[in-house]
Design an enzyme around this catalytic site. Structure first.
Site, PDB file in Angstrom:
ATOM      1  N   VAL A  51      27.331  -4.888 -19.441  1.00  0.00           N
ATOM      2  CA  VAL A  51      26.155  -4.016 -19.366  1.00  0.00           C
ATOM      3  C   VAL A  51      26.534  -2.685 -18.719  1.00  0.00           C
ATOM      4  O   VAL A  51      26.050  -1.621 -19.121  1.00  0.00           O
ATOM      5  CB  VAL A  51      25.007  -4.694 -18.573  1.00  0.00           C
ATOM      6  CG1 VAL A  51      23.824  -3.740 -18.395  1.00  0.00           C
ATOM      7  CG2 VAL A  51      24.554  -5.966 -19.275  1.00  0.00           C
ATOM      8  N   CYS A  52      27.413  -2.747 -17.729  1.00  0.00           N
ATOM      9  CA  CYS A  52      27.768  -1.550 -16.946  1.00  0.00           C
ATOM     10  C   CYS A  52      28.199  -0.354 -17.792  1.00  0.00           C
ATOM     11  O   CYS A  52      27.720   0.761 -17.559  1.00  0.00           O
ATOM     12  CB  CYS A  52      28.833  -1.890 -15.915  1.00  0.00           C
ATOM     13  SG  CYS A  52      28.286  -3.129 -14.715  1.00  0.00           S
ATOM     14  N   PRO A  53      29.089  -0.536 -18.783  1.00  0.00           N
ATOM     15  CA  PRO A  53      29.489   0.660 -19.537  1.00  0.00           C
ATOM     16  C   PRO A  53      28.336   1.287 -20.314  1.00  0.00           C
ATOM     17  O   PRO A  53      28.309   2.503 -20.497  1.00  0.00           O
ATOM     18  CB  PRO A  53      30.598   0.160 -20.465  1.00  0.00           C
ATOM     19  CG  PRO A  53      30.433  -1.307 -20.538  1.00  0.00           C
ATOM     20  CD  PRO A  53      29.816  -1.723 -19.229  1.00  0.00           C
ATOM     21  N   ILE A  56      26.575   3.496 -17.637  1.00  0.00           N
ATOM     22  CA  ILE A  56      27.396   4.621 -17.178  1.00  0.00           C
ATOM     23  C   ILE A  56      27.530   5.664 -18.275  1.00  0.00           C
ATOM     24  O   ILE A  56      27.360   6.866 -18.032  1.00  0.00           O
ATOM     25  CB  ILE A  56      28.773   4.124 -16.702  1.00  0.00           C
ATOM     26  CG1 ILE A  56      28.602   3.230 -15.471  1.00  0.00           C
ATOM     27  CG2 ILE A  56      29.693   5.308 -16.388  1.00  0.00           C
ATOM     28  CD1 ILE A  56      29.821   2.392 -15.148  1.00  0.00           C
TER      29      ILE A  56
END
Length: 199
Positions: A51-53, A56
């Site tokens: 999920v993080c990318p 970001i």
């Protein structure tokens, strides 16, 4: 060690200093570097995850919209600056970030995550915290998501716009307010103008 949150809405945001990756280089970054600007500070669990990318890259791709509002966006995780750089140097099609328009801060000591109350102590990672800090260094908004759900860049942008509007005009923003929408004069008599129009 118990997490002691030092971040409280309406109070000065906890000061920090951390090594960040900025334009592919390492740089020391402090909250005080951004005095006079709004800051959206967002925490994410780990580099090289799933999920993080998406978050970001979404914030990075819209950094110019925040800059137009005199607002900087800073991402933070417990990874080192070296891991951040490796992830940035990994192509997006391979789960990497590619070049970014926002700094990524390294919180290897977890002090920043602890001070802002987002440290998931049993795993040593940060929850998905998002903090809006105004130009005077005052914390204006906090949102903390559990790990599996990402955040909305549109909502972060709207919140900055709403707080800036209220700061400038002294009126308050109703639910779902967007720039150009009606606001409310914060007193009993004048607020009736808004309520009579919208009810």
């Amino acid at each position: 060690m118990a997490c002691v949150c030092k971040a409280h809405v309406g109070k000065p945001a906890p000061e920090f200093q951390a090594t960040a990756v900025v334009d592919g280089a390492f740089k020391e970054v402090k909250l005080s570097d951004y005095k006079g600007k709004y800051v959206v500070l967002f925490f994410y669990p780990l580099d090289f995850t799933f999920v993080c990318p998406t978050e970001i890259v979404a914030f990075s791709d819209r950094a110019a919209e925040f800059h137009k509002l005199n607002c900087e966006v800073l991402g933070v995780s417990v990874d080192s600056q070296f891991t951040h750089l490796a992830w940035i140097n990994t192509p997006r099609k391979e789960g990497g970030l590619g070049p970014l328009n926002i700094p990524l801060l390294a919180d290897v000591t977890r002090k920043l995550s602890s001070d802002y109350g987002v440290l998931k102590e049993d795993e040593g990672i940060a929850y998905r915290g998002l903090f809006v800090i105004d130009g005077k260094g005052v914390l204006r908004q906090v949102t903390i998501n559990d790990l599996p759900v990402g955040r909305s860049v549109d909502e972060a942008l709207r919140l900055v716009q709403a707080f800036q509007y209220t700061d400038e005009h002294g009126e308050v923003c109703p639910a779902g307010w967007t720039p150009g929408s009606d606001t409310i004069k914060p007193n009993v008599d004048d607020s009736k103008e808004y309520f009579s129009k919208h009810n």
